[in-house]
Scaffold this motif. Structure first.
Motif, PDB file in Angstrom:
ATOM      1  N   ALA A  94       0.840  -1.204   0.000  1.00 34.44           N
ATOM      2  CA  ALA A  94       0.000   0.000   0.000  1.00 34.44           C
ATOM      3  C   ALA A  94       0.873   1.253   0.000  1.00 34.44           C
ATOM      4  O   ALA A  94       0.607   2.206  -0.741  1.00 34.44           O
ATOM      5  CB  ALA A  94      -0.942  -0.005   1.196  1.00 34.44           C
ATOM      6  N   CYS A 123      -8.558  -0.917   1.336  1.00 39.15           N
ATOM      7  CA  CYS A 123      -7.460  -0.252   0.652  1.00 39.15           C
ATOM      8  C   CYS A 123      -8.061   0.821  -0.242  1.00 39.15           C
ATOM      9  O   CYS A 123      -8.940   0.539  -1.065  1.00 39.15           O
ATOM     10  CB  CYS A 123      -6.653  -1.256  -0.164  1.00 39.15           C
ATOM     11  SG  CYS A 123      -5.108  -0.560  -0.785  1.00 39.15           S
ATOM     12  N   LEU A 132      -4.241   1.880   3.710  1.00 38.23           N
ATOM     13  CA  LEU A 132      -4.700   0.554   4.097  1.00 38.23           C
ATOM     14  C   LEU A 132      -5.169   0.604   5.539  1.00 38.23           C
ATOM     15  O   LEU A 132      -4.483   1.147   6.399  1.00 38.23           O
ATOM     16  CB  LEU A 132      -3.558  -0.456   3.961  1.00 38.23           C
ATOM     17  CG  LEU A 132      -3.905  -1.900   4.289  1.00 38.23           C
ATOM     18  CD1 LEU A 132      -4.716  -2.511   3.151  1.00 38.23           C
ATOM     19  CD2 LEU A 132      -2.646  -2.714   4.531  1.00 38.23           C
TER      20      LEU A 132
END
Length: 146
Positions: free
Chosen positions: A119, A140, A126
């Motif tokens: 991420a 996400c 996230l």
């Protein structure tokens, strides 16, 4: 972006067979026009890493949570400004859950750390929410390119 959507569908379809052997079901939903909105909105790097995040979340649920169901939901939502759009991908399971602040005895949370790292690589946010007996929810959120 279409590659992300198609590859995610392929992964869910392939994983569905294994999940069904454990009386688990995986659902995948693209809300509204999300599939079409992804056509030009994801770079290859973002698509690849986002796919790996979602795959890891699904694998974690199957391997550790013992859920009866895993839901994957993709939607395009407003971003921070009026001109921005974000892709929000949510993986939620109805499994046993875990305590986030305390590592489990059989794991060092490698999968969770890997998702967080991926991420960061693509500038996504996230969040992971889990409680004992209440399953887990992984979200996400990534800004789509214009």
């Amino acid at each position: 972006g279409v590659k992300f959507a198609a590859r995610l569908q392929d992964f869910v379809d392939a994983t569905q067979h294994d999940a069904q052997q454990h009386q688990q079901e995986i659902t995948l939903q693209f809300a509204g026009e999300a599939w079409a909105d992804l056509q030009d909105g994801l770079t290859d790097k973002a698509s690849w890493n986002l796919l790996r995040i979602v795959e890891q979340a699904i694998r974690n649920a199957i391997q550790h949570a013992g859920p009866t169901r895993i839901d994957v939901h993709c939607q395009v939502v407003p971003g921070e400004t009026a001109s921005e759009r974000d892709l929000l991908v949510t993986v939620s399971d109805h499994g046993r859950g875990f305590e986030l602040h305390r590592p489990t005895s059989d794991s060092n949370h490698f999968g969770l750390n890997s998702m967080a790292h991926r991420a960061r690589l693509i500038g996504a946010r996230l969040s992971i929410d889990s409680h004992i007996g209440a399953g887990c929810r992984v979200e996400c959120r990534l800004q789509l390119v214009e």
